[in-house]
Design an enzyme around this catalytic site. Structure first.
Site, PDB file in Angstrom:
ATOM      1  N   ARG A 281     -15.393  -4.791   1.749  1.00 18.38           N
ATOM      2  CA  ARG A 281     -14.583  -4.331   2.886  1.00 18.38           C
ATOM      3  C   ARG A 281     -13.819  -3.060   2.499  1.00 18.38           C
ATOM      4  O   ARG A 281     -13.232  -2.958   1.442  1.00 18.38           O
ATOM      5  CB  ARG A 281     -13.613  -5.435   3.283  1.00 18.38           C
ATOM      6  CG  ARG A 281     -12.652  -5.067   4.430  1.00 18.38           C
ATOM      7  CD  ARG A 281     -11.327  -4.555   3.934  1.00 18.38           C
ATOM      8  NE  ARG A 281     -10.344  -4.399   5.009  1.00 18.38           N
ATOM      9  CZ  ARG A 281      -9.166  -3.824   4.843  1.00 18.38           C
ATOM     10  NH1 ARG A 281      -8.804  -3.366   3.657  1.00 18.38           N
ATOM     11  NH2 ARG A 281      -8.330  -3.695   5.842  1.00 18.38           N
ATOM     12  N   VAL A 282     -13.852  -2.078   3.383  1.00 20.25           N
ATOM     13  CA  VAL A 282     -13.071  -0.852   3.178  1.00 20.25           C
ATOM     14  C   VAL A 282     -12.114  -0.712   4.354  1.00 20.25           C
ATOM     15  O   VAL A 282     -12.518  -0.869   5.510  1.00 20.25           O
ATOM     16  CB  VAL A 282     -14.004   0.377   3.074  1.00 20.25           C
ATOM     17  CG1 VAL A 282     -13.194   1.670   3.029  1.00 20.25           C
ATOM     18  CG2 VAL A 282     -14.900   0.264   1.842  1.00 20.25           C
ATOM     19  N   GLY A 283     -10.856  -0.443   4.066  1.00 23.64           N
ATOM     20  CA  GLY A 283      -9.853  -0.300   5.125  1.00 23.64           C
ATOM     21  C   GLY A 283      -9.639   1.152   5.511  1.00 23.64           C
ATOM     22  O   GLY A 283     -10.465   2.031   5.252  1.00 23.64           O
ATOM     23  N   ASP A 284      -8.492   1.399   6.094  1.00 24.03           N
ATOM     24  CA  ASP A 284      -8.143   2.732   6.580  1.00 24.03           C
ATOM     25  C   ASP A 284      -7.750   3.696   5.462  1.00 24.03           C
ATOM     26  O   ASP A 284      -7.863   4.916   5.599  1.00 24.03           O
ATOM     27  CB  ASP A 284      -6.940   2.632   7.529  1.00 24.03           C
ATOM     28  CG  ASP A 284      -5.723   2.032   6.805  1.00 24.03           C
ATOM     29  OD1 ASP A 284      -5.858   0.943   6.204  1.00 24.03           O
ATOM     30  OD2 ASP A 284      -4.642   2.668   6.800  1.00 24.03           O
TER      31      ASP A 284
ATOM     32  N   THR B 158       0.862  -1.180   0.000  1.00 27.57           N
ATOM     33  CA  THR B 158       0.000   0.000   0.000  1.00 27.57           C
ATOM     34  C   THR B 158       0.896   1.226   0.000  1.00 27.57           C
ATOM     35  O   THR B 158       1.846   1.293   0.776  1.00 27.57           O
ATOM     36  CB  THR B 158      -0.883   0.036   1.263  1.00 27.57           C
ATOM     37  OG1 THR B 158      -1.869  -0.970   1.124  1.00 27.57           O
ATOM     38  CG2 THR B 158      -1.553   1.392   1.455  1.00 27.57           C
TER      39      THR B 158
ATOM     40  N   GLY C 101      -5.555  -2.348   8.217  1.00 26.64           N
ATOM     41  CA  GLY C 101      -6.485  -1.222   8.168  1.00 26.64           C
ATOM     42  C   GLY C 101      -7.442  -1.172   9.333  1.00 26.64           C
ATOM     43  O   GLY C 101      -7.783  -0.086   9.815  1.00 26.64           O
TER      44      GLY C 101
ATOM     45  N   THR D 106       0.028   2.654   7.056  1.00 25.29           N
ATOM     46  CA  THR D 106      -0.070   1.449   6.246  1.00 25.29           C
ATOM     47  C   THR D 106       0.030   0.257   7.184  1.00 25.29           C
ATOM     48  O   THR D 106       0.632   0.359   8.256  1.00 25.29           O
ATOM     49  CB  THR D 106       1.022   1.421   5.149  1.00 25.29           C
ATOM     50  OG1 THR D 106       0.879   0.215   4.396  1.00 25.29           O
ATOM     51  CG2 THR D 106       2.424   1.478   5.718  1.00 25.29           C
ATOM     52  N   GLY D 107      -0.587  -0.847   6.772  1.00 24.64           N
ATOM     53  CA  GLY D 107      -0.612  -2.028   7.633  1.00 24.64           C
ATOM     54  C   GLY D 107      -2.029  -2.547   7.750  1.00 24.64           C
ATOM     55  O   GLY D 107      -2.792  -2.464   6.780  1.00 24.64           O
TER      56      GLY D 107
HETATM   57  C1  SD4 Z   1      -5.682  -1.924   4.245  1.00 26.30           C
HETATM   58  N1  SD4 Z   1      -3.946  -0.532   5.162  1.00 26.30           N
HETATM   59  O1  SD4 Z   1      -6.488  -1.949   3.323  1.00 26.30           O
HETATM   60  C2  SD4 Z   1      -4.311  -1.313   3.997  1.00 26.30           C
HETATM   61  C3  SD4 Z   1      -3.345  -2.401   3.670  1.00 26.30           C
HETATM   62  C4  SD4 Z   1      -1.891  -2.002   3.664  1.00 26.30           C
HETATM   63  O2  SD4 Z   1       0.293  -2.453   3.062  1.00 26.30           O
HETATM   64  O3  SD4 Z   1      -1.504  -0.973   4.131  1.00 26.30           O
HETATM   65  N2  SD4 Z   1      -0.991  -2.828   3.130  1.00 26.30           N
HETATM   66  O4  SD4 Z   1      -5.899  -2.398   5.364  1.00 26.30           O
END
Ligand code: SD4
Length: 290
Positions: free
Chosen positions: A180-183, A151, A206, A203-204
Site C-alpha cells: 500500500r502506498v499513501g499520499d 507522519t 492518505g 497528513t492524515g
Molecule cells: C498515510 N498520510 O500513509 C499518511 C499517514 C499520516 O500521520 O499522515 N499519518 O496515509
C-alpha cells in the site's frame, strides 16, 4: 532576510522544525534543511510513524514513503514502499538530484539507495515489534482505526528569494496491506511547492488526501489569490462536503504562501502544527472543519 519552517503533529513537529532551522543556519539551503529536519526524526525511534521504529505493515515490515518538491525548479524526488533504508527522505533527495525521474518504488528503490551508499538495516525497534505482536494477537479493526499521527510533512520558505520547498516522510498507515502506498510520496497529494504560488503539505488518511489532492488544491487556491489559511479551508471544505465520512478521521492540509503567511485546516479536531520563524518556535492547535 526571514525564514519559516512549518511542520506536523504534536510530538514530531518541534524537533523537525528545530533541526531544519539549525541546518539552514549553516547551509542556507531550504531543500537541505527540510531534508535534515525529516532525517532527524526518522532516525529517532520515539516517533512511531516515520523511519526507524515506525509501525510496520500487516506482515511486520516497515514500508516507507517519502517525497520532496523544489518550488523553484518544480523538480520532485520520491520513493515509495521502500524497506530497510533510512533516512528515506535522503533517498528521495537522491532521486531528485541523480535521476531524471520523480519516483522509484519498492525493491528497486532500495537497490538504488544501496548503490548510493545507504546501508540496509532492520527498522523495527523494541516498541514497534511489541506493538506489532499486540496487534497480531488482537487483529481488531480496520487499518484506518490504527492511524498513528506522526507522519512528518514540512514546508520551508525564505523571504529573500520567495523560495519554497515541501517534503514528507512516513512509514504510512500502521498495519497496512503490504504494498500500500499513501499520499505522502505523491506530489500534489502529500506535498506540493511552486514558488509562483505557494507550498502545501498534508497528513492524515492518505486515501482521502490523495483522492482530494489536498496539497495541489491548496496551492492552486493560493495561486488564484487566496491566503494560505483560506486556501487550506477551501481545500478541506471541498473534501468534507463531498465526502462527509472524511470527518471521521483527522486529515490535514497546511500551506505557506509565497509571501510567507501560513495556515492550516483539518477534517477533525486533533492536529497541532509547529512553526519556526527566524528561530522562534511555536505550536498551534488547528480545529476541525465545522
Ligand atoms: C498515510 N498520510 O500513509 C499518511 C499517514 C499520516 O500521520 O499522515 N499519518 O496515509
Amino acid at each position: 532576510m526571514s525564514v519559516l519552517f512549518v511542520s506536523t503533529w504534536k510530538d514530531a513537529g518541534e524537533p523537525t522544525v528545530r533541526a531544519a532551522y539549525e541546518n539552514y543556519q549553516s547551509t542556507g539551503c531550504l531543500l537541505t534543511a527540510c531534508e535534515a529536519g525529516l532525517a532527524h526524526v526518522e532516525l529517532d525511534p520515539r516517533y512511531q510513524a516515520i523511519g526507524f521504529g515506525g509501525l510496520p505493515n500487516s506482515e511486520g515490515d516497515q514500508e516507507l514513503d517519502a517525497g520532496m518538491m523544489d518550488g523553484r525548479t518544480l523538480e520532485v524526488g520520491a520513493v515509495c514502499a521502500v524497506r530497510g533504508v533510512i533516512p528515506v527522505i535522503s533517498v528521495a533527495r537522491k532521486v531528485l538530484e541523480e535521476t531524471p525521474h520523480n519516483m522509484l518504488a519498492g525493491e528497486n528503490a532500495r537497490r538504488f539507495a544501496e548503490r548510493h551508499g545507504f546501508e540496509v538495516r532492520n527498522l523495527n525497534s523494541e516498541h514497534s515489534l511489541r506493538a506489532y505482536e499486540e496487534w497480531r494477537a488482537n487483529r481488531r479493526g480496520a487499518e484506518v482505526a490504527h492511524l498513528v499521527h506522526d507522519t512528518v510533512t514540512i514546508i520551508g520558505w525564505e523571504s529573500e528569494t520567495r523560495h519554497l520547498v515541501a517534503a514528507c516522510s512516513t512509514s504510512g498507515m500502521a498495519w497496512k496491506v503490504p504494498g500500500r502506498v499513501g499520499d505522502s510520496p505523491i506530489a500534489g497529494a502529500g506535498y506540493y511547492a511552486d514558488d509562483d504560488a505557494g507550498a502545501a503539505g498534508a497528513t492524515g488518511v492518505g486515501e482521502d488526501i490523495w483522492r482530494f489532492m489536498l496539497s495541489f488544491r491548496a496551492v492552486e487556491f493560493m495561486r488564484s489569490g487566496m491566503s494560505a489559511e483560506a486556501a487550506c479551508e477551501r481545500a478541506v471544505g471541498i473534501m468534507v462536503d463531498r465526502s462527509p465520512a472524511t470527518r471521521d478521521h483527522c486529515s490535514v492540509v497546511f500551506a505557506v504562501s509565497r509571501d510567507g503567511d501560513w495556515g492550516a485546516a483539518a477534517s477533525k479536531d486533533g492536529f497541532v502544527a509547529w512553526t519556526c520563524r527566524d528561530g522562534v518556535i511555536e505550536s498551534r492547535a488547528i480545529p476541525g472543519a465545522r
